[in-house]
Structure formats: structure tokens, C-alpha cells
Design a protein around this motif. Structure first.
Motif, PDB file in Angstrom:
ATOM      1  N   ASP A   1      51.690 -12.441  16.911  1.00 62.45           N
ATOM      2  CA  ASP A   1      51.983 -12.663  15.488  1.00 62.45           C
ATOM      3  C   ASP A   1      50.728 -13.124  14.747  1.00 62.45           C
TER       4      ASP A   1
ATOM      5  N   ASN B   1      48.076 -10.312  14.589  1.00 67.02           N
ATOM      6  CA  ASN B   1      48.549  -9.326  13.619  1.00 67.02           C
ATOM      7  C   ASN B   1      48.315  -9.834  12.195  1.00 67.02           C
ATOM      8  N   ALA B   2      48.628 -11.124  11.970  1.00 70.21           N
ATOM      9  CA  ALA B   2      48.455 -11.693  10.632  1.00 70.21           C
ATOM     10  C   ALA B   2      46.994 -11.659  10.204  1.00 70.21           C
TER      11      ALA B   2
ATOM     12  N   LEU C   1      43.045 -14.255   4.914  1.00 69.37           N
ATOM     13  CA  LEU C   1      43.665 -15.414   5.570  1.00 69.37           C
ATOM     14  C   LEU C   1      42.595 -16.313   6.208  1.00 69.37           C
TER      15      LEU C   1
ATOM     16  N   LYS D   1      44.802 -20.629  10.484  1.00 68.97           N
ATOM     17  CA  LYS D   1      45.807 -19.830  11.206  1.00 68.97           C
ATOM     18  C   LYS D   1      45.779 -20.155  12.703  1.00 68.97           C
TER      19      LYS D   1
ATOM     20  N   GLU E   1      47.337 -23.504  13.380  1.00 68.21           N
ATOM     21  CA  GLU E   1      48.804 -23.345  13.332  1.00 68.21           C
ATOM     22  C   GLU E   1      49.308 -22.724  14.632  1.00 68.21           C
TER      23      GLU E   1
ATOM     24  N   GLN F   1      51.970 -24.084  17.604  1.00 70.71           N
ATOM     25  CA  GLN F   1      53.112 -23.327  18.155  1.00 70.71           C
ATOM     26  C   GLN F   1      53.027 -23.238  19.676  1.00 70.71           C
TER      27      GLN F   1
END
Lengths: 323, 442
Positions: free
Chosen positions: B406, B409-410, B417, B422, B425, B429
Motif C-alpha cells: 500500500d 503504491n501510494a 507525497l 509516509k 506512518e 503500521q
């Protein structure tokens, strides 16, 4: 019709049915009369039984199981473990859940109204008895019968993000683009919405066409005599005449919209950058891809509750309106 | 019959159905029967050459040992179907599936520990392959039967036209990707080629899968073991950030990754390479038969991945034999596992030209070059041996792969971004996942 009903001797007696005098004495006689009139009471249940058993086995028992599973850590071989509301917490606190809910609502609203508007417009254009119209209607209905996997692949090709992509070539003629379509987080949601509208509109069109046949032609004539324009006739005669069709379509389309999965899964799988993540794709990832079936079940129960609440609200609104 | 009786009968029927749905753990301690046929599930397309290969391996096993085997090929939703059988408490006896599935299956109690004393050629199995079949507690729950690693496929005709040498460093790799993107290597006069084909969709975590080849070569990691089976997130280390930045620049700055990569899984990405839309592809050897047929073996070449900031580590994977719990023929299970890794079994699994059960042999006494004379296979075997690295055997690798996919991909989809934010973050997770699985370093 049962054999009893076909037997002339078993046919109901003419004249008014004997009035039920008392509860105690009249019960057996009443049953006999009912039996003679409508056949055995269980005959319709017998006919319904195959469907009911199949529904019980393949729908209702799994639904109950899903609710149970949503409170368990599902380990099919070792035995499930009760975890209370942990699965619901996991879903609700999962990364991007709120965004997924928002995306689902946006997509459901956009696809519902888009497909209804386009379907209504198509129905108005294709209303009539001509044979050619029948052919055109069938052709317009094709997107509904084409499997979603094929639809998704076709749109993927059409959405090719470079200048030589099909839709980008058309945009170029208008001096626009190229657009990334499903590959750009800014346009991916709208692109999926367009695909959904393209597929859903012909279905709505057919329902509208069926509804249009019930609108009294005389009202059109009267409106024309009164000097109503074409638009005014549509607004004041057609739309009110199709009110019940609109509400049924709204419920069907809204439920379809909330459960949206296939086109998103096949076109973007929630990406790029989570811009098209909807509740169903999130549940799929949590439950089936990560093998956390309890978490997936909790998500499914939440979605079911949302769908149920929406349906009840619409029904209540309809009831109030009809009063 | 009265209505109440019907209602009673309905309730009874429902109760019976419900009872049948929640039956006890039949078959967990099944009575043994060495004559019972073994049910073997393999993750390959039904009716395809892979199924045929598995059937031939099973036939050779039957001939050698006398045990009977029934092969079932399943590709779509393999894991879901296995869960369904688990719910019925009737698992297949043997499963041939990805090595990375060990954590999920082991944590759900679906696997029987392999008694290495009953595996005749166990000493000949490649060490890292054997390691990939171990659970977190060091016990053997999977036995590798086939290995594979990623190598670089290059359009040879494009490279020669642009007078470039196969890349040996990341700089040369990036330069070739840029040249393939901008210098019209196919000579059609159009700007319609890309340097690199990459499946960067989040489906099955493909973006993470692909990126691991670059992440590990830079010295980065998704999660790092801190000792005693504990792990900590590692996507914000300087090496991981550097790898992400470099890979992202390929897509965002050089525009050298094929358009639409962020929504593509493997089938359209394969088509991108074979249709001449991209000039390089990092992939395992299983696609060689397909590309030989669609593109032509003379059009492309196989070379090891160029060296990154640290080394040339690439993703190693493979298939393992899993002996499933509850089998009524444990002797047959052991015999199959033993046969599958033996010299005879490995050679049998490598036969044919398309549907190999064994890609790269895991038995050190089997020389791939003697069976497959095509030197490209030797290249793959060498890459696996020198630079292959498996994903770690944690209780459930899939969530790690999913969240990292994810994030990759982002970052590839949205070039604006903030990469550091990111990845921070993502680390958070990953920490949650490790904690949930009980393997987080304190």
C-alpha cells in the motif's frame, strides 16, 4: 392446481361461506371450508420449500455464522476463539477505514444518481413500440449482461494513461489531457464511477421503460392541450408517474453502490494511494488476503447493518410520502 | 399435519443442519491406513501444464513407492479453498504451495511437523531453502521442492540498438531505463516505450513483492530481526529510505516505469514486456516459456540484477511441500516429501519444457545445467545461490506485505507525497502488526 382442486366434488360450494359462529365449534368446519376453497394450506409452502431450503442453507445459516464469526478469532482447524468486539475494533481502527467509508458513500451516491439520470434519459429516448427501438434497446442493454471482468478489462484499455490511449485520444481532439484516469489518485474515483454508471444505466433504463408503460397517455395529451412544453410534460407528468419506480431503483442502486467491489477490485484494487479503497475491498484485504476471517466477518456485518438502515429509512420515507 | 408440527419439523431440520455445520474435530487423530490414497493439492492452473507436471511427479512417486496419489490443481483462491477444507476438518494430505504461506498455515494448526529423520536426502537440501520451511520456533513445517529468484530480463535488440552494455550498477540500470524510455529503442518513431515493467498494484501485495528486490539490494528492510524471534519495523532506516527514493525517482522523475503500473497486477505487466512496451523486467524464471513463445527467445536476455548500494540481493521464493494435519496416511506423506526432494524426484519435477514443478532444484546433487541446457536457467540458479533471500518466517507475512505494498503504491502513484512522513506512518503500521503477532521487539 392440486388434484383435490381439479376434482369437481372438491370444488367450493357456491354462495356465501358459512359465517363463523364460535371459536370452539367452528374451528374444524372452518378449516374444512378453507381446505375446500384454497386446497391444503401447506401446498404453497411445498412449492416454496426448495427455494426456502436453499436460502436457509446458502444464505441465512451463513449469515448467522458470519455474525458469530465476527466475535471470534476464526481458526477453522483449531477451533474458533471468542474475542468479543475485538474484530469490530480492528475494522473500525484499521488504516483508512473512515476514508473507505467516505469513498463508498461518494461512489454509491455518484453511481446511483448518475445511472438513474442516464437510464431515465435513455428510457425517454427509447420509449415506443417500433421494432428498431427494440433492437436499439437490446444493444443498449448489453453492458448489463457482459461479465464485470470483461467490462473492467475493456475500461482498463480505454483508460490507458498515455496520449495514445483510447479516451485520451478523444480528449486530445478537444485539446485536453492526457489524463491518468484510474492511475491518478485525483481522477481514479471519477473514472470508476463512470464505469459503474455505464454499466448500471441500461439496467435502470429497462426498469424505467417498464414504468413508462403505466403512465396514462391521456395526461400527456391533456398537458399538450394545456400548452405544456416537452420539458414541462416530462417534469410534471412523467416524473410523478414514475415515483414508485424511482424509489425502487434508488433502493436497488444504493444497495448495489454500498456493496461495490468487483469493478474497484479489478480496476484499481483500492489504489492508487488508497484513492478508491471502498469498504468491500478493505474487508476483502483484511479478511481473505490476510486470512483474518473474523475481522472480515465484522466488516461484512457492519456493511450489512448500514445497508439495512438505509433500506429502512427509504421505506419509512416512502410510507410517509404515500400517506 | 398440523401447522405446529411442520414448524417443529422445520426447526428440527434446521438444528440438524446447524449441528452438521459445527461438528467436532474429526480426523485430527485419524486412524492410520497406509493404503489410503494421498490427496495432493498444488497451486497451479487446472488443466494447464503445471497440473500435468504435478501428475507426472505423482506417477513417478507411485511407481517408486507404491503409495497412491490423487492430484488436484487449484489456482484461484487457493488459500480460501484450503480454509474451507479446514472448516470441514478434512484437509488434503499434501499441499504444494508458496514457501511464504508457512506462517499462516502453521499458526492455524494446519501443518504437521516434518520428521527430518524420515527424509532420506535431507542433508542434500540447500540450506536457505530448508530454512524457509522452518517456523519461528525453528521446527520444520515445510520442505522446499522448488526454488526461484528474481533476475533481470532485458530486450536484447533494444540494448544492442542503443549500444548499451547490460547494467552492473544501479546507475547503469537507471541510465538504461531512461534510454529505453526516451530514445525510441523500437524505432517506430513514437515515444511509446518504457524502461521498466513493474506490477505495482496492491493486489496480493505485488508492489511490495517487486520492490523488495531493490530494498534489500540497498541494505534496507521491511522488518529487522532483533534476536530471539523478535522484530522491529525498518522502513525508516536510511538504507530503506534511499531505496524507496531511488525507485520512486525511476517512476516520478525519469518516468521510466510503464504508464499505469500502479494499477497493474502481473498479467498486464507481463503483457507490457511481451508487447514491446517496456525494455526491462525483474522477474522469476517461470515466465521464460511464456516469453519465449510470445516474444521470441532471441529478443531478450537474462542477467543478474545489478549491484545496489549494498549488494545484489534479490527476492528468493519457491514452492514447498506441506504435510497437512489430520492425515490418515502419515507414512505416505513422509514418503512423498522424501521423494520430492530426492535426486530422482527433483529431476522428474524439472522435466518438460513448460510446466515445471521444480524451477531451480533444491537438492545440491542436482545440476540444473545437466537437465536444462539453456544457459539462462544456470543464470537463475546462480542468482538464487549467490543473492537470493527469502521473506522471514513470521506467523503471518501477508499483512506485512500488504501494508508495505500500500505504501509503495501510494508513493509511486502520488509523486507529491512526503516520502519520510509516509514511511514513518508505514513503520507505525508495521509495529502494530508485529505486536498483534506477538513478535514485536520491546
Amino acid at each position: 392446481m392440486s388434484l383435490d382442486q381439479a376434482d369437481p366434488a372438491a370444488l367450493p360450494a357456491t354462495g356465501p361461506a358459512p359465517r363463523k359462529v364460535g371459536r370452539r365449534g367452528g374451528g374444524a368446519a372452518d378449516r374444512r371450508v378453507r381446505g375446500r376453497r384454497g386446497g391444503r394450506w401447506w401446498t404453497p409452502w411445498l412449492f416454496l420449500a426448495p427455494a426456502l431450503i436453499l436460502s436457509l442453507y446458502f444464505k441465512f445459516i451463513p449469515m448467522v455464522n458470519a455474525v458469530t464469526m465476527s466475535f471470534q478469532e476464526v481458526q477453522p482447524y483449531l477451533g474458533n476463539r471468542w474475542v468479543g468486539t475485538d474484530n469490530y475494533s480492528t475494522v473500525l481502527q484499521s488504516h483508512g477505514f473512515r476514508e473507505a467509508v467516505w469513498h463508498t458513500i461518494v461512489l454509491a451516491v455518484g453511481q446511483t444518481f448518475g445511472a438513474m439520470a442516464l437510464g431515465f434519459a435513455l428510457a425517454l429516448l427509447m420509449e415506443g413500440q417500433s421494432r428498431r427501438l427494440g433492437f436499439v434497446r437490446s444493444a443498449a442493454f448489453l453492458p448489463v449482461v457482459v461479465p464485470m471482468a470483461v467490462v473492467a478489462e475493456l475500461w482498463r484499455i480505454m483508460y490507458h494513461p498515455t496520449g495514445d490511449g483510447m479516451l485520451n485520444s478523444i480528449l486530445a481532439l478537444a485539446g485536453m489531457g492526457p489524463s491518468g484516469f484510474i492511475n491518478d489518485p485525483d481522477t481514479s474515483m471519477a473514472s470508476i464511477m463512470v464505469t459503474g454508471i455505464w454499466r448500471g444505466a441500461p439496467y435502470d433504463m429497462m426498469i424505467f421503460l417498464a414504468g413508462l408503460t403505466s403512465v396514462d397517455r391521456g395526461l400527456y395529451e391533456a398537458a399538450r392541450v394545456d400548452g405544456a412544453s416537452r420539458w414541462q410534460r416530462v417534469r410534471h407528468v412523467t416524473v410523478p408517474g414514475l415515483r414508485s419506480v424511482f424509489s425502487i431503483l434508488f433502493i436497488l442502486a444504493a444497495i448495489r453502490g454500498l456493496r461495490v467491489f468487483t469493478e474497484v477490485f479489478l480496476l484499481t484494487n483500492g489504489g492508487p494511494n488508497g484513492s478508491t479503497e471502498v469498504v468491500m475491498t478493505l474487508i476483502y484485504k483484511l479478511g481473505l488476503e490476510q486470512n483474518r476471517l473474523g475481522v472480515g466477518a465484522a466488516g461484512a456485518v457492519l456493511l450489512f447493518a448500514a445497508t439495512l438502515i438505509l433500506t429502512i429509512i427509504v421505506q419509512l420515507l416512502r410510507r410517509r410520502e404515500s400517506k | 399435519m398440523q401447522r405446529s408440527r411442520w414448524i417443529g419439523a422445520g426447526a428440527l431440520a434446521s438444528a440438524l443442519i446447524l449441528t452438521s455445520c459445527t461438528s467436532g474435530p474429526a480426523g485430527v487423530d485419524a486412524k492410520q491406513n497406509s493404503k489410503a490414497p494421498l490427496e495432493l493439492w498444488t497451486r497451479t492452473t487446472p488443466g494447464g501444464p503445471g497440473e500435468k507436471g504435478a501428475q507426472e511427479l505423482a506417477a513417478a512417486f507411485e511407481k517408486a513407492t507404491g503409495f497412491k496419489v490423487e492430484v488436484t490443481a487449484i489456482f484461484d483462491d487457493f488459500e480460501t479453498k484450503l480454509q474451507q477444507r479446514a472448516a470441514q476438518k478434512k484437509l488434503p494430505d499434501i499441499v504444494m504451495n508458496d514457501a511464504t504461506q508457512i506462517g499462516t498455515m502453521h499458526s492455524q494448526g494446519l501443518l504437521r511437523e516434518i520428521d527430518m529423520g524420515k527424509i532420506k536426502d535431507s542433508a542434500q537440501i540447500i540450506g536457505q531453502g530448508l530454512q524457509s520451511g522452518k517456523s519461528l520456533d525453528g521446527k520444520q513445517y515445510g520442505l522446499p521442492i522448488s526454488a526461484q529468484a528474481s533476475a533481470l530480463l532485458i530486450r536484447k535488440d533494444w540494448r544492442e540498438k542503443l549500444k548499451l552494455e547490460p547494467p552492473r550498477t544501479w546507475d547503469e540500470f537507471a541510465a538504461m531505463a531512461a534510454a529505453f524510455t526516451t530514445q525510441d529503442p523500437d524505432g517506430d518513431g513514437k515515444n511509446n516505450t518504457a524502461g521498466l515493467a513493474a506490477p505495482l498494484s496492491t493486489k496480493r501485495g505485488y508492489a511490495s513483492w517487486y520492490f523488495s528486490n531493490f530494498l534489500w539490494a540497498a541494505g534496507g528492510d521491511f522488518i529487522t530481526e532483533t534476536g530471539k524471534g523478535k522484530y522491529k519495523p525498518a522502513m525508516t532506516t536510511p538504507a530503506s529510505v534511499q531505496a524507496m527514493q531511488w525507485f520512486r525517482d525511476l517512476g516520478c522523475k525519469t518516468k521510466a516505469i510503464q504508464p499505469g503500473a500502479v494499477t497493474m497486477d502481473t498479467p498486464p505487466t507481463n503483457e507490457t514486456f511481451e508487447a514491446g512496451k517496456a525494455g526491462m523486467y525483474v522477474v522469476g524464471p517461470y515466465l521464460l516459456p511464456r516469453f519465449d513463445k510470445s516474444l521470441g527467445a532471441d529478443k531478450y536476455e537474462v542477467v543478474p540484477m545489478p549491484k545496489g548500494p549494498k549488494d545484489a540481493t534479490v527476492l528468493a521464493e519457491g514452492s514447498s511441500v506441506y504435510l497437512m494435519a489430520g492425515s490418515d496416511n502419515r507414512a505416505g506423506q513422509d514418503a512423498f516429501a522424501s521423494f520430492a526432494v530426492s535426486v530422482e524426484g527433483q529431476k522428474k519435477g524439472m522435466e518438460g519444457t513448460t510446466g515445471y514443478t521444480v524451477q531451480i532444484p533444491v537438492n545440491t546433487n542436482v545440476d540444473i545445467a545437466q537437465i536444462r541446457t539453456d544457459p539462462r536457467w544456470k543464470t537463475y540458479a546462480q542468482v538464487y545461490q549467490d543473492s537470493g533471500r527469502y521473506a522471514p518466517s513470521i506467523p503471518n507475512w501477508t499483512p506485512v506485505r500488504q501494508v508495505t505494498a500500500d505504501a509503495v503504491n501510494a508513493l509511486m502513484a502520488d509523486c507529491g507525497l512526503d516520502i519520510n512522513a509516509k514511511l514513518r506512518e508505514l513503520d507505525k503500521q508495521l509495529a502494530d502488526i508485529l505486536k498483534e503477532q506477538g513478535i514485536a521487539a520491546s
